[in-house]
Design an enzyme around this catalytic site. Structure first.
Site, PDB file in Angstrom:
ATOM      1  N   HIS A 261       0.838  -1.207   0.000  1.00  0.00           N
ATOM      2  CA  HIS A 261       0.000   0.000   0.000  1.00  0.00           C
ATOM      3  C   HIS A 261       0.877   1.264   0.000  1.00  0.00           C
ATOM      4  CE1 HIS A 261      -3.684   2.314   1.185  1.00  0.00           C
ATOM      5  NE2 HIS A 261      -2.778   3.106   1.735  1.00  0.00           N
ATOM      6  N   GLU A 262       1.809   1.327   0.949  1.00  0.00           N
ATOM      7  CA  GLU A 262       2.654   2.527   1.044  1.00  0.00           C
ATOM      8  C   GLU A 262       3.556   2.667  -0.175  1.00  0.00           C
ATOM      9  OE1 GLU A 262       1.739   4.598   3.153  1.00  0.00           O
ATOM     10  OE2 GLU A 262       0.640   3.328   4.551  1.00  0.00           O
TER      11      GLU A 262
END
Ligand SMILES: [Zn+2]
Ligand SMILES: [Zn+2]
Lengths: 493, 493
Positions: A261-262
């Site tokens: 995600h990051e």
């Protein structure tokens, strides 16, 4: 020097101070020992004062007036508009309100850190009420300056161009099919068994796995790094993006999916247009578009069996568990796509997440528009959790309306970005598939065609287009939530 | 608000900006990926401009004039003097010279990074000449403002109160006994064999050992941390001290003794007076006193067989080498006290180190006083290396006069601090032994009486006393190099 150039120079100066603030903020979360906190806060506050003084310098009004009369290229005109928007954002609110907001917000947040575990709604309510009151005042001032409605004027801070009218329509549509979908998916998944993860996954090995998956996702390690913090985030600056995660020794998938995600956030930042570095027009388009990139990586690209087939051998090898049946591609994918309604938004799966967001949106919209009061929140919260997710939250404030940090510091208008992001991500994927063989890219382990599409259509655009225009140029139409619905149906039914 | 209070507030503001600069500087050396360098330099330069503007704000002259007429406590008067000194330091030089110095210095340094390995003295000379010329101009301006001689005016930047007269006298004395001592120690050590370190010492284990030794030295991990950088240093801020080291897998003693050295610097910073935090009077006394603390830790406390008896079991345990005869206390101490003249200052042992410093002092003093020119350096360097250490450096510029970074960026006047530090450290130890049983403290593993003495006599004083007064109150007399000579004789003969 032209006034436009002077404004550019001024913005670069501000951006450089933001750079130092971003790195010291990252350090605070990822590196700083606790004893350094007090002096660090003072130092960061000092820089914020200097930045604020620069942002609100009285000569800027004349500079903008003069720059607008100058002979500018089309690109410069777009850049000037972004500069002006940033300047106005900083100058709309009276200094007194900014100070009050910061003061009451940090008081409310500070108390919340002990009130939440104590389930102390009455105590929290007393602090939240003045925070909401200030947010209403802020909304009124911003509304007057922008001509937007009260809530829209706050939404505009995170999602320029988005309105309550659009959100109401889109979320009303979601509400017609989501509760049933959640029910259907659960029924379907009841028959599917998951092999639970056993024993522990040492942090050093999880870190190695994370770095390997970041490599697979073409994270540019020459312009960024991965570290650990209590609350994972993507920080730093486009030339040096700092992402963080936290490792759970019992479950490697939580950190792994968090890192993916990051990495989506990070690659957006790394891919922003370099010719506009340090200028507002070179920044990310909006919170929703930012989240669309992280969710593209996490949800669209990674939570499927093809990607799990890339992850499984890496995981088996890194943890030295070649014969662990919990680490097969099929089982990892089953873990990654499990749907289960729960209390907590940040732990929610892809399918139930929008329900958490819609609930919060409806409450904060009505709060700002003075249709409800803080004291009404728990009852409404419970009604909506029952209606959307079939969950009873009566008397459970800590896992109900007290779970998020957003309202404590007055960030009303932010929540919709999460689900807008999920919708944009689904729409981007559908459009990408018209020209890119995504499945083959995943299966081959060479994802560069996927990233080339995102870079060309999203990252390199920075803030040069409106969100609507960006999405239209990339996908042929503006936001259309049917792609998100189709994605959920196809993956989960 | 009184003018004194206004000046305090102003200094705190500057100190908070320095805080951010220190953390971002540490990050640059210890964390930042290479691709972040350009934007980081720009951001740091922007902050430096803001700091410089604040330091040289025109209203300060009047504030100082008014503050001096105010009714102040004795403590405030001392603080005001420190504030004024800092202000004058920033304001003496014309902006143009500061810019030129920074520009030519970084050009010279940048070229030096390739010229040194290429042994290109002629190329380096061309860049060094204008740097020396600017340093002479700086010396002339500072000399006029302070009434000090040319070289003393530069020395004053690092060692306020120290003069060429004192240094000439002290170093003349050292030169009468040092060359013979070096000879005698080498003759003595010829009979002593050292068991060489074998195989590799993994970095993770070296790090664990370093952290354990830092604990033994009462490093406050709530206000600091240890990381890795190419050039070890002690950075950060007193509430959050960042020390770094670099690990050599073939020789754990180099990083270990380096960490002990930096821990000495760090504990001084951590022990500075908290009531004066963010003010000049709360800072470290001088570069020489700072080095006295690192050398107290590294040389006085650690390079002896008693301390090696603490280190040896830790090392044996950490590396899993209980039966390695190279890791006995006696052998570790033999490694740590080996004396061998060499080309390179930073690799020099405790006994030969002063020769390197005296040589540099004599050259830079004469350069600044226009008694010699840049072109004369290699010949003088070689003569002095022959005289002091019996080493031939003819034609070997890279391991001779091109080895240090100090002159490339115009930091003339710094070198004496290293040997002053060694002398102060020896004098502190002699005085401490009057009231503290240092040997028992080391043997018991509880070193707190040693640190209590340093805290009471050095760290907690900050900048409230002159160096002479500090040393006199701590040891009963001002700098007396006989303690250093006695220390070397007793340890090495
Ligand atoms: Zn996100
Ligand atoms: Zn040192």
């Amino acid at each position: 020097m032209s006034y436009y150039k002077k404004l550019e120079q001024h913005a670069r100066k501000l951006s450089r101070l933001d750079h130092l603030s971003a790195i010291c903020g990252w350090d605070q979360a990822a590196m700083m020992p606790s004893g350094g906190a007090e002096a660090r806060s003072e130092a960061m506050a000092e820089l914020a004062v200097i930045s604020h003084e620069l942002s609100t310098a009285p000569y800027l009004e004349e500079w903008f007036a003069s720059a607008e009369k100058e002979n500018l290229t089309d690109e410069q005109r777009v850049s000037l508009a972004a500069l002006k928007r940033q300047w106005m954002m900083h100058n709309i609110l009276p200094a007194e309100l900014v100070e009050q907001k910061s003061l009451l917000g940090s008081q409310c947040e500070h108390a919340w850190r002990t009130q939440r575990p104590a389930n102390d709604w009455e105590g929290f309510k007393k602090n939240l009420e003045p925070v909401v009151e200030l947010a209403r005042q802020e909304a009124a001032i911003r509304s007057k300056a922008t001509g937007l409605s009260l809530y829209d004027a706050l939404l505009d801070l995170y999602e320029p161009g988005m309105t309550t009218e659009v959100l109401d329509r889109i979320f009303a549509d979601v509400k017609t099919w989501l509760p049933q979908l959640i029910q259907d998916v659960q029924n379907k998944q009841q028959a599917e068994s998951i092999e639970p993860l056993t024993s522990t996954f040492p942090i050093e090995q999880q870190k190695a796995l994370s770095l390997n998956v970041m490599k697979l996702l073409n994270f540019d390690f020459d312009h960024g790094r991965l570290d650990i913090s209590t609350h994972p985030f993507c920080g730093g600056v486009p030339t040096d993006v700092r992402i963080t995660t936290r490792y759970d020794e019992a479950d490697f998938t939580s950190a792994l999916m968090g890192v993916i995600h990051e990495t989506g956030h990070a690659r957006y930042e790394q891919g922003l247009p370099k010719q506009w570095r340090d200028l507002p027009v070179g920044q990310a388009r909006s919170m929703g578009i930012h989240e669309s990139q992280s969710l593209f990586f996490e949800m669209q690209l990674s939570r499927n069996v093809d990607f799990a087939q890339q992850l499984a051998p890496l995981a088996q090898q890194t943890f030295g568990r070649g014969s662990d049946t919990a680490l097969t591609a099929e089982n990892i994918n089953a873990i990654n796509t499990r749907v289960k309604p729960g209390y907590i938004r940040v732990d929610a799966d892809e399918v139930t997440y929008p329900a958490h967001v819609i609930l919060r949106y409806e409450i904060e919209r009505d709060l700002i528009e003075r249709k409800i009061e803080v004291t009404d929140i728990p009852v409404i919260w419970d009604e909506k959790m029952q209606a959307y997710l079939g969950i009873d939250t009566k008397g459970n404030f800590k896992d109900g309306c007290m779970q998020d940090i957003h309202w404590t510091d007055g960030s009303f208008g932010y929540f919709p970005s999460y689900t807008l992001g999920a919708m944009y991500a689904a729409q981007f994927m559908a459009a990408m598939k018209q020209t890119v063989d995504v499945k083959s890219a995943i299966t081959s382990g060479d994802l560069s065609p996927v990233f080339a599409w995102l870079e060309a259509n999203v990252w390199s655009k920075g803030c040069t287009l409106s969100t609507d225009e960006l999405v239209k140029q990339a996908t042929g139409e503006t936001l259309n939530p049917k792609y998100f619905q189709a994605h959920l149906n196809s993956r989960y039914l």
